[in-house]
Scaffold this active site. Structure first.
Site: not given
Length: 325
Positions: A156, A232, A234, A263, A281
């Protein structure tokens, strides 16, 4: 022939629920009024766990399932799974990498643009009638010519870096695990050095004990009052209390956050801040990616119970260990 019994930790999209139920006997822990009792009642039959990245599977749950063979994670992150215990027990662990890389990277760029250009605030400005009564919004900040710092140069992170370069940004990175990136990008030795160089710091590291609190007050100070933090990855990577303090005092210019401690409950201090973009998220939240994630979870579970190689193992089944019949 009976279908293998699976313990499902949290809900999946409806099409994935249906696919699991077609091939397996699914026990939905998230629907249980007494989760501990539910596990005890079904422990002697459960051979697999189907979970999500943020829910994982801890040691107590793993130890409570004597016939457990595989843990399939719906998501790329597996830091909430006790990998040490899984490896010690010879339990396979799988995740869903690659299929979500592009959409998560796109979302990171979207968050960066939205924060720097005030896109969400601009939408609210028009809807409230403020454009007509109060005039134009304050000017945003240009992306081109800025430096993107990528903390974590895996799949990513690399995809985000390529996108930043396409926007005319310089790219710097720090990743002690992945090593060196392309020569056109600047490698830096630690997060503070990276934050000092960056205008936008994008977090794409894996979670877990080794990265917990890595982005601390010192990193946020180095990013500075004109810097933007984009997460984006943790929530655990960031010292959330230090982040809130930095945003409230102006030590950090702004943040765009897709993940939070605890969350979906979010610290209300975030909701009071004008210099933070909040997202639920959803970086991988496209129809296409979620469908691919569901297929890969199903493929991993099916391959395991048919005795075939796992498509995407984090921990493969220990060689020579035969699943119980």
């Amino acid at each position: 022939m009976s279908k293998p019994d699976i313990l499902q930790i949290g809900p999946y999209p409806p099409q994935d629920e249906a696919a699991l139920a077609d091939r397996f006997t699914v026990h939905r822990l998230f629907e249980a009024a007494d989760p501990a009792g539910f596990v005890r009642d079904h422990a002697d039959r459960i051979r697999a766990i189907a979970t999500r990245g943020e829910l994982g599977a801890g040691r107590a749950l793993i130890d409570a399932l004597p016939r457990l063979e595989i843990i399939a994670v719906y998501g790329v992150g597996y830091d909430a799974v006790d990998l040490e215990e899984a490896a010690a027990r010879g339990i396979a662990v799988t995740n869903t990498p690659d299929v979500l890389t592009e959409d998560v990277a796109d979302f990171g760029i979207a968050m960066m643009l939205a924060a720097l250009r005030g896109i969400v605030a601009g939408d609210a400005w028009v809807r409230a009638g403020d454009w007509a009564t109060r005039g134009p919004r304050p000017l945003g900040a240009r992306v081109r010519g800025r430096t993107a710092g990528i903390l974590g140069l895996g799949r990513i992170g690399t995809a985000v870096a390529h996108r930043c370069a396409a926007f005319g940004m310089a790219v710097a990175y720090c990743d002690p695990v992945q090593g060196e990136g392309p020569a056109a990008w600047t490698g830096l030795p630690d997060p503070v050095a990276l934050a000092t160089r960056a205008d936008v710091l994008v977090l794409t590291l894996t979670g877990g004990a080794t990265t917990r609190g890595l982005v601390d007050a010192a990193v946020l100070r180095a990013l500075g009052p004109s810097g933007l933090l984009v997460n984006i990855a943790r929530a655990s990577i960031v010292d959330e209390a230090a982040l809130l303090d930095a945003l409230e005092t102006g030590a950090l210019g702004a943040a765009a956050l897709d993940v939070f401690e605890g969350e979906p409950a979010v610290n209300p201090r975030f909701q009071a801040l004008p210099n933070v973009l909040l997202q639920p998220h959803q970086a991988s939240g496209t129809v296409e990616t979620r469908a691919a994630m569901g297929r890969l979870v199903l493929d991993n579970l099916t391959a395991h119970f048919e005795g075939r190689p796992l498509p995407s193992p984090v921990i493969p089944l220990v060689s020579g260990k035969e699943p119980p019949s």
